[in-house]
Design a protein around this motif. Sequence first.
Motif: not given
Length: 245
Positions: A84-103
């Motif tokens: 299985r795959l586990l999703l374990l909460g918000w990640s500061a690193v992943c959110l920063s990556h999302r900001v870069r990708m959206l920009s």
Amino acid sequence: MTMDTQDSSWFLEGPASRGQEQAVQRICARVAGPVAGPGVHVAGLPLGGVQVWLDSPRHRWRFHHRMARELRLAGWHTETSPDRLLLLGWSAVCLSHRVRMLSAALTGRLADFDKTAFMAVMIATRLRHEGFPGGELPAEVEARCGDALRWPARLADLDGLERRSSLEPLRLRLAQVAGLEAKVSRRCGEHLTLAAKVARTVAGGAVPAPARAPAARGSGPRAGLTERMVCVSVPNRVTSAGTAR
């Protein structure tokens, strides 16, 4: 409950937020595709987070890693196990990556309206030659251009998701993500509107306005590439006043 790991900076905060399981279900089903999509199951974990598993063991590892990549792009920390795959909460690193990708999307692909116009002309012309119904052409071209842009589906997956955190740095990052997502959503809407106009032109409707650069750049109108592409794709014929739009 809050957990922080120094290597990845991720946080697990109590029960899953409203809409989280539905959003994860949509993301994983889209990534898995029509074959494995119906066999994707999502359930909450007792201390927070979400678990995802598949009915079929075939290619499970590959699907899990594809899902994890898309979930990380949404801002979540994920871990994979054999079953299985586990999703374990918000990640500061992943959110920063999302900001870069959206920009990057705003200054890259979503800034290129001519590419969308060209794609719409090619798709509409091919479908028209294949006998696709003219009345359904704009919607089909818009859908295919939306798939190519990728962000419309990604943003739709998160519809209804409540994103919150008890930690101020994460709240600020989530707010930044929400602001960029709103800009990306508006820009995607402009691209899809252009695609539908081009499709109507190829089907015999009105000629769309030429593509223009984003106003923030201040570069003024670009060359009418959209008009030129439409002109070479639409047969020369007289349109009566009764059919003009």
